[in-house]
Scaffold this active site. Structure first.
Site, PDB file in Angstrom:
ATOM      1  CD  GLU A  60       2.445   6.906  -1.877  1.00  9.75           C
ATOM      2  OE1 GLU A  60       1.954   7.902  -1.339  1.00  9.75           O
ATOM      3  OE2 GLU A  60       2.889   5.922  -1.231  1.00  9.75           O
ATOM      4  NE  ARG A 267      -0.437   3.100   5.204  1.00  8.43           N
ATOM      5  CZ  ARG A 267      -0.851   3.099   3.943  1.00  8.43           C
ATOM      6  NH1 ARG A 267      -1.777   2.238   3.557  1.00  8.43           N
ATOM      7  NH2 ARG A 267      -0.351   3.937   3.061  1.00  8.43           N
ATOM      8  CG  MET A 307       4.668  -6.330   4.612  1.00  2.00           C
ATOM      9  SD  MET A 307       3.765  -4.846   5.054  1.00  2.00           S
ATOM     10  CE  MET A 307       3.986  -3.894   3.556  1.00  2.00           C
ATOM     11  CD  GLU A 309      -1.039 -12.677   2.712  1.00  2.00           C
ATOM     12  OE1 GLU A 309      -1.202 -13.798   2.174  1.00  2.00           O
ATOM     13  OE2 GLU A 309      -0.896 -12.523   3.935  1.00  2.00           O
ATOM     14  CG  ASN A 333      -7.357   5.443  -2.706  1.00  2.00           C
ATOM     15  OD1 ASN A 333      -8.555   5.227  -2.913  1.00  2.00           O
ATOM     16  ND2 ASN A 333      -6.569   5.993  -3.612  1.00  2.00           N
ATOM     17  N   PRO A 334      -9.975   4.413  -0.356  1.00  2.00           N
ATOM     18  CG  PRO A 334     -12.084   5.430  -0.614  1.00  2.00           C
ATOM     19  CD  PRO A 334     -10.602   5.735  -0.574  1.00  2.00           C
ATOM     20  CD  GLU A 336      -5.531  -1.627  -2.326  1.00  2.00           C
ATOM     21  OE1 GLU A 336      -5.603  -1.863  -1.101  1.00  2.00           O
ATOM     22  OE2 GLU A 336      -4.493  -1.752  -2.968  1.00  2.00           O
TER      23      GLU A 336
END
Length: 672
Positions: A60, A267, A307, A309, A333-334, A336
């Site tokens: 988010e 993740r 984190m 990158e 979410n794809p 990016e």
């Protein structure tokens, strides 16, 4: 919100801390900043009265980056507080925005913690990303008339069923949200099914569609590709249960493409070490990002244990696997990898982003695999025929190319609730106020544009008298002093108790958080009223002093309104003209229209200057209120004060030029 929810969340609170402690065994940051989990930390006054944006985790925070940047640009005079629930999101906030925002964990949703949190920050607006709404948080905002916006909101079919199932526990939470900016029509329909009114709901698109890959990322990615000069695959946002499958698939890839490199990005940071051990057990040659070592041709796996990158690794790779999808996590979410023109592979479990994946499937913009064997086959096929990967990437990019504009639309939604400041460069807000602490018992707030510094002496009449700067006084419940401070005339006022209590307790008040104390509350309120261009005095400084044994005392300095007299003094001298009564009515209406409640509206607190402009003063115990009957009660209080002074004047055989039949209708008509 129900009584059952309040009981349940209190019961769950110790379990939350047990969870944080256990998770802290792998990620020590979970054992830090625990006071924030209950809103027990000290919050600087400079971050009060601003905008709070809640991004529960890293995803988010990244999604909201562009919107937060626009908010910072649109409201340079307001403090922005970014809240989250995880240490990784806190780290990301610091990396992306630095000191431009204030970061705090959102506390556990108990009634007490949320009351403290909202009281300490006193925001004028709460913006929540996606669907991270909490019943006690919403209740506190509702009680204080703080608007809540849920933006980039998505509601899956599974989530909608859960909200309906537990409505008996959560209560009417969605009805307490002032506005929802949904990502898609399908999400909007599900919000409607949850009884969100149509006038509080609109489809604005996905903020991630507005995401722009910076030139810096493109340059860094090109340097990496040129240096590596080999096929690169990325497995991003992986979860426990996926890494072994991914490594199994990559082992098959090495059989056909022995010089390929796998970038694996877990993740959660607490899994970095366990994934490293798994790579070692599978006997891959690897290097970790955190070691800053150069990737050698002999390295087969690159563990991206850092984190912020991920976008770079997407841009470096020839193909991307988006994790959380080979297990029933719901996918990530794809958008990016789509933004970096990287071909996307996903597992079958994508219910968190079902609508996006449905669109991708319809245009052949994603390849869905069921297991490690299928993943290996897809990777081998795309590495052998890179034009296929390029086609998938182009189809995906083209599908979402026209979906931009969510950021601008949501910013306009925000402006409806917090208008952009007129002459923002002249506005003074809490973010510009300085704090002084002469000792442990005292705190001072002051405006550095008026006072170079402020000490306890500034609130002592004898300090000014010794410099022959006291130019007069005003009497009422107590004496206030007019002070000549150079180009600024100041009024020094000490806070006294009234009524019967004042007979035995002259000036002590029950202790409360400093920001809520009498002087500080009036100081910050005056700042907001002047920001709204309302005719009130300019606040200069306020002081809180902890009294011995019990209570506190308070003082305030405000700027004197030049050449102005209150209505009481004017009416002792003469009648007001029709236009003056009308000006008073219009000014009170202006105040009320802004939702401002004056607790003691009387003829001593309304002033007229030489130019006929009306001013309202003395905002102790005042504030903002929602629509209600208080406005008429406010007017009646003012009328009683005129009649009270008229009666007293008659008893003292002196003039007081007020006639209710003649004068009051002029004021009321102008007010109406």
């Amino acid at each position: 919100m129900t009584v059952w929810y309040k009981l349940l969340i209190r019961f769950a609170t110790p379990l939350v801390f047990i969870y944080l402690w256990l998770r802290g065994a792998k990620a020590s940051a979970y054992r830090e900043r625990w006071s924030e989990r209950l809103a027990l930390q000290k919050i600087p006054p400079q971050v009060r009265d601003g905008i709070v944006i809640h991004c529960v985790s890293v995803g988010e925070t990244v999604a909201a980056r562009g919107l937060i940047e626009r908010v910072l640009h649109a409201y340079p005079h307001l403090p922005v507080t970014l809240t989250s629930m995880t240490p990784t999101a806190a780290e990301m906030a610091l990396k992306l925005f630095g000191e431009r925002v204030f970061h705090s964990y959102l506390p556990i949703d108990t009634p007490g913690a949320m009351k403290r949190f909202i009281s300490k920050l006193s925001p004028r607006l709460l913006i929540v990303l996606e669907t991270e709404v909490w019943p006690c948080l919403l209740e506190q905002c509702h009680l204080r008339n703080i608007p809540v916006l849920v933006v980039n909101a998505r509601m899956s079919e599974r989530s909608a069923k859960s909200y309906q199932k537990y409505a008996w526990l959560l209560g009417p939470i969605w009805q307490r949200v002032n506005f929802i900016a949904a990502q898609t029509n399908a999400s909007a329909e599900r919000f409607e099914a949850l009884k969100v009114p149509n006038d509080k709901l609109a489809v604005r698109g996905n903020l991630k569609h507005d995401f722009q890959v910076s030139d810096e990322i493109h340059q860094q990615a090109k340097s990496w590709r040129d240096e590596l000069n080999r096929p690169v695959l990325v497995a991003a946002s992986t979860h426990d249960g996926e890494d072994a499958q991914i490594l199994e698939a990559f082992s098959s890839v090495l059989g056909q493409h022995p010089n390929a490199l796998l970038i694996i990005v877990p993740r959660h940071p607490e899994r970095f070490d366990s994934v490293a051990r798994l790579i070692e057990q599978q006997q891959f040659s690897y290097v970790r990002r955190s070691t800053a070592q150069t990737v050698q041709p002999s390295h087969q796996v690159f563990l991206a244990d850092s984190m912020g990158e991920l976008l770079l690794w997407y841009a470096v790779a020839d193909a991307a696997f988006v994790g959380g999808s080979l297990i029933e996590r719901g996918g990530h979410n794809p958008l990016e990898p789509i933004a970096t023109h990287t071909a996307v592979i996903s597992g079958p479990h994508v219910f968190n982003f079902d609508e996006i994946y449905q669109r991708l499937k319809a245009v052949d913009g994603v390849h869905i695999v069921a297991d490690a064997k299928a993943l290996a086959a897809a990777w081998n096929e795309w590495l052998a025929h890179p034009q296929q990967a390029t086609q998938h990437a182009n189809h995906a990019f083209d599908e979402f190319a026209n979906d931009q504009g969510a950021t601008e639309a949501i910013l306009q939604d925000i402006e409806r609730f917090v208008p952009f400041a007129r002459n923002a460069e002249k506005v003074r807000t809490m973010s510009m106020i300085k704090t002084a602490k002469p000792n442990d018992k005292m705190e001072i707030w002051y405006d550095p544009s008026i006072l170079d510094g402020c000490t306890s002496d500034h609130f002592d009449a004898s300090f000014w008298q010794s410099q022959n700067k006291v130019k007069g006084s005003a009497t009422g419940r107590s004496t206030a002093f007019f002070v000549d401070a150079g180009e600024h005339g100041l009024l020094l006022r000490h806070y006294y108790r009234g009524g019967l209590v004042g007979k035995v307790n002259k000036d002590r008040f029950k202790r409360e958080p400093i920001a809520n104390s009498r002087a500080m509350a009036e100081f910050s309120l005056l700042l907001k009223l002047r920001e709204l261009a309302l005719p009130v005095p300019r606040p200069v400084a306020a002081r809180y002093v902890e009294a011995p044994v019990w209570g506190y005392r308070a003082d305030i300095l405000v700027e004197v309104i030049p050449n102005a007299q209150d209505l009481f003094k004017l009416l002792l001298q003469r009648s007001l003209t029709d236009s003056e009564w009308q000006q008073v009515g219009r000014t009170i209406r202006e105040l009320h229209s802004a939702g401002v409640y004056h607790s003691d509206l009387n003829c001593h607190n309304i002033m007229l200057d030489d130019n006929g402009k009306c001013w309202i003063v003395d905002f102790d115990k005042c504030g903002f209120k929602a629509e209600g009957e208080w406005r008429e009660a406010n007017l009646q209080r003012l009328l009683r004060s005129f009649n009270k002074e008229l009666t007293k004047a008659k008893e003292a055989n002196r003039a007081f030029h007020f006639n209710e039949t003649r004068d009051w209708p002029l004021l009321v008509d102008a007010y109406s």
